[in-house]
Design a protein around this motif. Structure first.
Motif, mmCIF file in Angstrom:
data_model
loop_
_atom_site.group_PDB
_atom_site.id
_atom_site.type_symbol
_atom_site.label_atom_id
_atom_site.label_comp_id
_atom_site.label_asym_id
_atom_site.label_seq_id
_atom_site.Cartn_x
_atom_site.Cartn_y
_atom_site.Cartn_z
ATOM 1 N N SER A 40 0.852 -1.134 -0.048
ATOM 2 C CA SER A 40 0.150 0.174 -0.035
ATOM 3 C C SER A 40 0.919 1.239 0.024
ATOM 4 O O SER A 40 0.350 2.282 -0.398
ATOM 5 C CB SER A 40 -0.968 0.032 1.114
ATOM 6 O OG SER A 40 -0.154 -0.102 2.655
ATOM 7 N N TRP A 41 1.926 1.051 0.327
ATOM 8 C CA TRP A 41 2.867 2.486 0.339
ATOM 9 C C TRP A 41 3.770 2.304 -1.155
ATOM 10 O O TRP A 41 4.392 3.373 -1.176
ATOM 11 C CB TRP A 41 3.882 2.355 1.556
ATOM 12 C CG TRP A 41 3.323 2.668 2.835
ATOM 13 C CD1 TRP A 41 1.893 2.507 3.063
ATOM 14 C CD2 TRP A 41 3.836 3.164 4.004
ATOM 15 N NE1 TRP A 41 1.734 3.061 4.454
ATOM 16 C CE2 TRP A 41 2.668 3.296 5.031
ATOM 17 C CE3 TRP A 41 5.382 3.616 4.473
ATOM 18 C CZ2 TRP A 41 3.000 3.823 6.249
ATOM 19 C CZ3 TRP A 41 5.358 3.907 5.862
ATOM 20 C CH2 TRP A 41 4.503 4.168 6.774
ATOM 21 N N ARG A 46 0.128 3.555 -5.232
ATOM 22 C CA ARG A 46 -0.395 4.729 -5.051
ATOM 23 C C ARG A 46 -0.974 5.355 -6.394
ATOM 24 O O ARG A 46 -2.074 6.182 -6.417
ATOM 25 C CB ARG A 46 0.684 5.660 -4.536
ATOM 26 C CG ARG A 46 0.934 5.271 -3.033
ATOM 27 C CD ARG A 46 1.980 5.769 -2.324
ATOM 28 N NE ARG A 46 2.220 7.300 -2.266
ATOM 29 C CZ ARG A 46 3.293 8.002 -1.884
ATOM 30 N NH1 ARG A 46 4.325 7.315 -1.263
ATOM 31 N NH2 ARG A 46 3.098 9.194 -1.853
ATOM 32 N N GLN A 47 -0.094 5.081 -7.357
ATOM 33 C CA GLN A 47 -0.351 5.671 -8.821
ATOM 34 C C GLN A 47 -1.699 5.029 -9.255
ATOM 35 O O GLN A 47 -2.602 5.667 -9.776
ATOM 36 C CB GLN A 47 0.498 5.390 -9.757
ATOM 37 C CG GLN A 47 0.806 6.116 -10.930
ATOM 38 C CD GLN A 47 1.425 5.480 -12.191
ATOM 39 O OE1 GLN A 47 2.497 4.786 -11.985
ATOM 40 N NE2 GLN A 47 0.975 5.881 -13.271
ATOM 41 N N LEU A 52 -7.616 5.746 -9.974
ATOM 42 C CA LEU A 52 -9.052 5.192 -9.876
ATOM 43 C C LEU A 52 -9.872 6.178 -9.301
ATOM 44 O O LEU A 52 -10.953 6.656 -9.593
ATOM 45 C CB LEU A 52 -8.918 4.121 -8.634
ATOM 46 C CG LEU A 52 -10.070 3.202 -8.469
ATOM 47 C CD1 LEU A 52 -9.548 1.706 -8.756
ATOM 48 C CD2 LEU A 52 -10.385 3.244 -7.021
ATOM 49 N N CYS A 53 -9.112 7.079 -8.365
ATOM 50 C CA CYS A 53 -9.909 8.212 -7.913
ATOM 51 C C CYS A 53 -10.449 9.218 -9.004
ATOM 52 O O CYS A 53 -11.428 9.673 -8.981
ATOM 53 C CB CYS A 53 -9.031 8.932 -6.643
ATOM 54 S SG CYS A 53 -8.931 8.161 -5.111
ATOM 55 N N ASP A 54 -9.150 9.603 -9.751
ATOM 56 C CA ASP A 54 -9.549 10.578 -10.680
ATOM 57 C C ASP A 54 -10.764 9.865 -11.855
ATOM 58 O O ASP A 54 -11.677 11.001 -12.112
ATOM 59 C CB ASP A 54 -8.214 10.791 -11.542
ATOM 60 C CG ASP A 54 -7.113 11.625 -11.072
ATOM 61 O OD1 ASP A 54 -7.638 12.067 -9.980
ATOM 62 O OD2 ASP A 54 -5.941 11.352 -11.646
#
Ligand code: PLP
Length: 194
Positions: A40-41, A46-47, A52-54
Motif C-alpha cells: 500500500s505504500w 499509489r499511482q 482510480l480516484c480520478d
C-alpha cells in the motif's frame, strides 16, 4: 434435472451468479487481477489508487471541486463513515426514506448519536422536493439531508437533482448514497450542489 437447472452455473460446476443488491459477481479477469499482492505504500499502488480516484471524480464531473476518499469496507461501512464524518455532533439530519437502505441511514444516525427526523414514504413513493422544502423551512435546526439515490430495496429512483436544488437553495448540505446508481445513472456535481 429441469431445463433451467441445466442452465445454472452450478450445474456446470461454477460458482453461482450473485443477484443480490450488495456484492455482485465479478468477472474472472477481475478475480485474476486480484491475485497479485500490492504494497500500500509502493509507488505503483499509489499511482493506481490515484488513477482510480480520478476516474471516479470524472464520472461525477467533480474533478476540480471534490476529493475522492476510497473506503475499504462494505457499503454500510462507507455510509456510516460518511455520516459520522460529515455530520457534526451538533448537526441534525432529515432522512428521506423509501425502503431498507433509507431506514438503515436513520438506524446508523441513531447509534452515532446524531439528531435526525425522517420523511418516510413507505416502499412505493419518492420523497418530493416540495415536501423536503416544507420540512426544511419549518425546522431551522436541520443541517443536512440524507437520501438514497436509487433505493435498491424498493427500486425507486429518487429525484436527486430536484431535491438537491431545494437543499442548496435553503442552505443545507446533501448526502447521497448512490451505491446502486453511481456510474449507471448520472450524478453531476456541477449541477447537483452538495
Ligand atoms: C443503496 C445502498 N446502500 C447501502 C447498501 C449496503 O451495502 P452493503 O450490503 O455492502 O453493506 C446497499 C447494498 O446493496 C445499497 O444498495
Amino acid at each position: 434435472m429441469s431445463e433451467f437447472e441445466n442452465l445454472s452455473p452450478q450445474a456446470a460446476g461454477k460458482p453461482p451468479y450473485l443477484l443480490t443488491p450488495g456484492p455482485i459477481t465479478t468477472t474472472d479477469t477481475v478475480k485474476a487481477a486480484m491475485l497479485r499482492d500490492w504494497g500500500s505504500w509502493d509507488g505503483d499502488f499509489r499511482q493506481m489508487t490515484r488513477q482510480l480516484c480520478d476516474q471516479l471524480l470524472d464520472v461525477a464531473n467533480a474533478k476540480d471541486s471534490h476529493v475522492c476518499v476510497p473506503m475499504q469496507g462494505s457499503g454500510t461501512f462507507a455510509v456510516e463513515a460518511t455520516l459520522g464524518t460529515l455530520v457534526p455532533k451538533t448537526g441534525k439530519v432529515l432522512v428521506l426514506m423509501n425502503g431498507a437502505y433509507g431506514k438503515r441511514l436513520a438506524q446508523t444516525l441513531d447509534y452515532l448519536g446524531r439528531d435526525y427526523v425522517t420523511l418516510d414514504k413507505g416502499d412505493y413513493l419518492p420523497p418530493m422536493p416540495d415536501e423536503v422544502e416544507n420540512i426544511l423551512k419549518a425546522d431551522g435546526e436541520i443541517t443536512h439531508v440524507a437520501v438514497i439515490h436509487c433505493e435498491t430495496s424498493s427500486g425507486i429512483l429518487n429525484p436527486i437533482p430536484e431535491i438537491a436544488e431545494v437543499v442548496a437553495r435553503l442552505g443545507r448540505r446533501l448526502i447521497i448514497d448512490s451505491m446502486s446508481a453511481f456510474g449507471a445513472i448520472p450524478v453531476d456535481a456541477k449541477k447537483t450542489a452538495v
